[in-house]
Design a protein around this motif. Sequence first.
Motif, PDB file in Angstrom:
ATOM      1  N   VAL A   1      -1.693  -2.370  -4.309  1.00  0.00           N
ATOM      2  CA  VAL A   1      -0.545  -1.848  -3.826  1.00  0.00           C
ATOM      3  C   VAL A   1      -0.094  -2.262  -2.581  1.00  0.00           C
ATOM      4  O   VAL A   1       0.904  -2.668  -2.289  1.00  0.00           O
ATOM      5  N   LEU A   2      -0.935  -2.586  -1.615  1.00  0.00           N
ATOM      6  CA  LEU A   2      -0.544  -3.008  -0.297  1.00  0.00           C
ATOM      7  C   LEU A   2      -0.184  -4.531  -0.279  1.00  0.00           C
ATOM      8  O   LEU A   2       0.665  -4.688   0.665  1.00  0.00           O
ATOM      9  N   THR A   3      -0.635  -5.099  -1.213  1.00  0.00           N
ATOM     10  CA  THR A   3      -0.114  -6.458  -1.133  1.00  0.00           C
ATOM     11  C   THR A   3       1.158  -6.639  -2.050  1.00  0.00           C
ATOM     12  O   THR A   3       1.856  -7.717  -2.184  1.00  0.00           O
ATOM     13  N   GLN A   4       1.807  -5.723  -2.361  1.00  0.00           N
ATOM     14  CA  GLN A   4       3.087  -5.629  -2.962  1.00  0.00           C
ATOM     15  C   GLN A   4       4.042  -4.999  -2.368  1.00  0.00           C
ATOM     16  O   GLN A   4       5.441  -5.188  -2.259  1.00  0.00           O
ATOM     17  N   PHE A   5       3.860  -4.156  -1.437  1.00  0.00           N
ATOM     18  CA  PHE A   5       4.719  -3.474  -0.768  1.00  0.00           C
ATOM     19  C   PHE A   5       4.395  -3.422   0.815  1.00  0.00           C
ATOM     20  O   PHE A   5       3.260  -3.226   1.197  1.00  0.00           O
ATOM     21  N   ASN A   6       5.394  -3.458   1.494  1.00  0.00           N
ATOM     22  CA  ASN A   6       5.229  -3.572   2.853  1.00  0.00           C
ATOM     23  C   ASN A   6       5.231  -2.372   3.670  1.00  0.00           C
ATOM     24  O   ASN A   6       6.020  -1.461   3.706  1.00  0.00           O
ATOM     25  N   LEU A   7       3.989  -1.778   3.594  1.00  0.00           N
ATOM     26  CA  LEU A   7       3.661  -0.437   4.179  1.00  0.00           C
ATOM     27  C   LEU A   7       2.537  -0.654   5.317  1.00  0.00           C
ATOM     28  O   LEU A   7       1.655  -1.385   5.227  1.00  0.00           O
TER      29      LEU A   7
ATOM     30  N   LYS B   1      -0.660  -6.633   9.975  1.00  0.00           N
ATOM     31  CA  LYS B   1      -0.289  -7.644   9.126  1.00  0.00           C
ATOM     32  C   LYS B   1      -1.375  -8.774   8.634  1.00  0.00           C
ATOM     33  O   LYS B   1      -1.158  -9.745   8.275  1.00  0.00           O
TER      34      LYS B   1
END
Lengths: 242, 258
Positions: B92-98, B250
Motif C-alpha cells: 500500500v505504501l508504495t502506491q500511495f503517498n502516505l 521518503k
Amino acid sequence: MPDPAMTPLITLDNVGLCYRPQRTIFSRTKKEIWALRGLNLQIYEGEKLGIIGRNGCGKSTLMRVLAGIYGIDEGKMLFSRPNVHVELLSLGVGFEGNLTGEENAILNGMLMGKSRGHMLERIDKIREFSGLGDFFDYPVYTYSSGMNLRLGFSVAMETDPDVLLIDEVLGVGDEVFAAKSEAAIKEKFSSNRTVVLISHDAETIKRMCGRAIWLEKGQILAEGDPGEVAEKYHTGAHQYKI
Amino acid sequence: MWVSTLKRYAGIVFYRTLAGIKSEGRQNYLGYLWFLLEPMLSTLVLYIAFSQITGKGGPEYVVFLILGMITWQWFESSCMLGATAIKAKYGVLTQFNLPKYIFPIVSIMVNTWKFLCVFVVILVTAAVFGYTPNFHYVYLPGLMLLQLLLIIGVTLPLTIGATLMNDLLTVVSSIFRLLFFMSGIFFDASLVPENLKSLFYANPMAVFIESYRAVVIHNQPPQMSHLAEAGLVSMAFLALGMILHAYYDKKILKLTNA
C-alpha cells in the motif's frame, strides 16, 4: 510539442535515485542500484506524456518519485506551484477483504488524498460505474479478481488529482467493463488534466500521448513526438541489457 | 494547508481503525461479541491459573495480577504489531503517498480498542470481588492516555528500526520479556529493595501498572511524581520517533527488503 515559453508544472533536474538492498553478514548483494541517474525532465500543465521503456528501465521508480512516495538521492524536483496533487492510478491496492465494496471505496479514496466527504458525495457514482450491483454491499473477499479491478478503477476515476500517473492500466476487466474503463481513461486524456502514462507498448503511447520519452537505465534516450520516439525505441531497444 | 493534511491523516487513522475493528468483528461467527467474550475467557484463565497455582490466592491477588497482565499486554502487543506495520503494508505504501507512521498508529488504535473492552470486563470482575468503582476512577482516562503516549512513543522508532533491520524484533522481544518480569506484574513495588527503587520506577510500565492498581484496588490517587517521570520518558521516545520518521519517511521503502 509543448511551447518552450511555458513553465513546466514539474521539473526534474539531474535527478538520481538509488536503492540500497539490505545485506546480511553472510551474503553480499549489490550495494547500490541506481534506478534513475542524471534525469532531466519537464512535465507541462495539461500535457499527456508517455514514458516508454523496457522492464527495469526505471519507469515505475520515476512514477513513485513523481507521486512523492520516494525521495530522491540526487538533484532537484520542483513544482511550479504548491499543493500539486499527484496520484498514481492503482487498482484495488489496500482493500480490506472483510469490508464491503462501499466501505473500501471510501477508505481507498482517502488513501488517494480525498476527504471522506468527497468520497461520500461520489459513492453513488462509484456504485453505478463499477456495475457491481448488489456486490457493492458485499465484503470484498467475495469478489473475483475482475470485480476487484472494477471497484478499484471506479474509485480511482473519482479522485481527480492534478496529475494522474498511469502504469500500464488502460482497459481493465471483462469486455464490457474494458470498453467502459478505456472510455473513462480517454476522457481523462481529453480533459485538461496532466497525465503521465507508462507503457512498454509503443502503440499505446502513440495513440494516447502528445509527447513521449524513452527511458533506459534511468536516463532519457529520446524525447519528443511519440511517433519518432517509438521508432527510435523499436530500432534501438535491443542493444540494451537489464 | 498542513492543517488540512493533518486532518486527512487523522481521518485515515480514525476510519482505518474503525475498519480494522469491523474487519475483526466480521471474521468470526460470534462477531463483535468476541470483544467482550475474549477478555472474559482470558480473565477466567488467569483467574483459574493464579488463584490455584500461586499459594497466595484470594481475590485481591487475582485482581492485582490481572490488572498487571492486561496493562502489560496492551503495551507489548501494540508495540510488536506496530513495529511490523510498515512492512506489512509495504504494498500500500508504495502506491500511495502516505506518512509511514499511519499504519503503525492504526494497529495501535485497534489494539487499544480491544484493551478498552478488556478493561471494562476487568472493572466488572473487580467489582464482583468487592472493589467497587470509586471516586479515583477519574484518573483512569488520564492514565490510559499517558500509557497510549508511551506506546506510540516506543512504537514509532521501533517500526523504523524493524523495517530497516528485521533482527531488531528478536532483540526487542527479549527486552520486552525482561521488562515483563521487571514491571511488577507478579509482585508489588513495595517488595523492591530501597536501593533499586529508582531503577524500578524508571520503567514507565512499572509506574502505570502500579497506578492502575492504586486506583482500582486501593482507592488511592496515583503517584504523580512517578507519572511525571513516565511522561518524560514517553515524550523522549516520541521525540526520537518523530525525528526518525521525518528523516526516513521518503527513504525507508527504498532501504527495506519487504
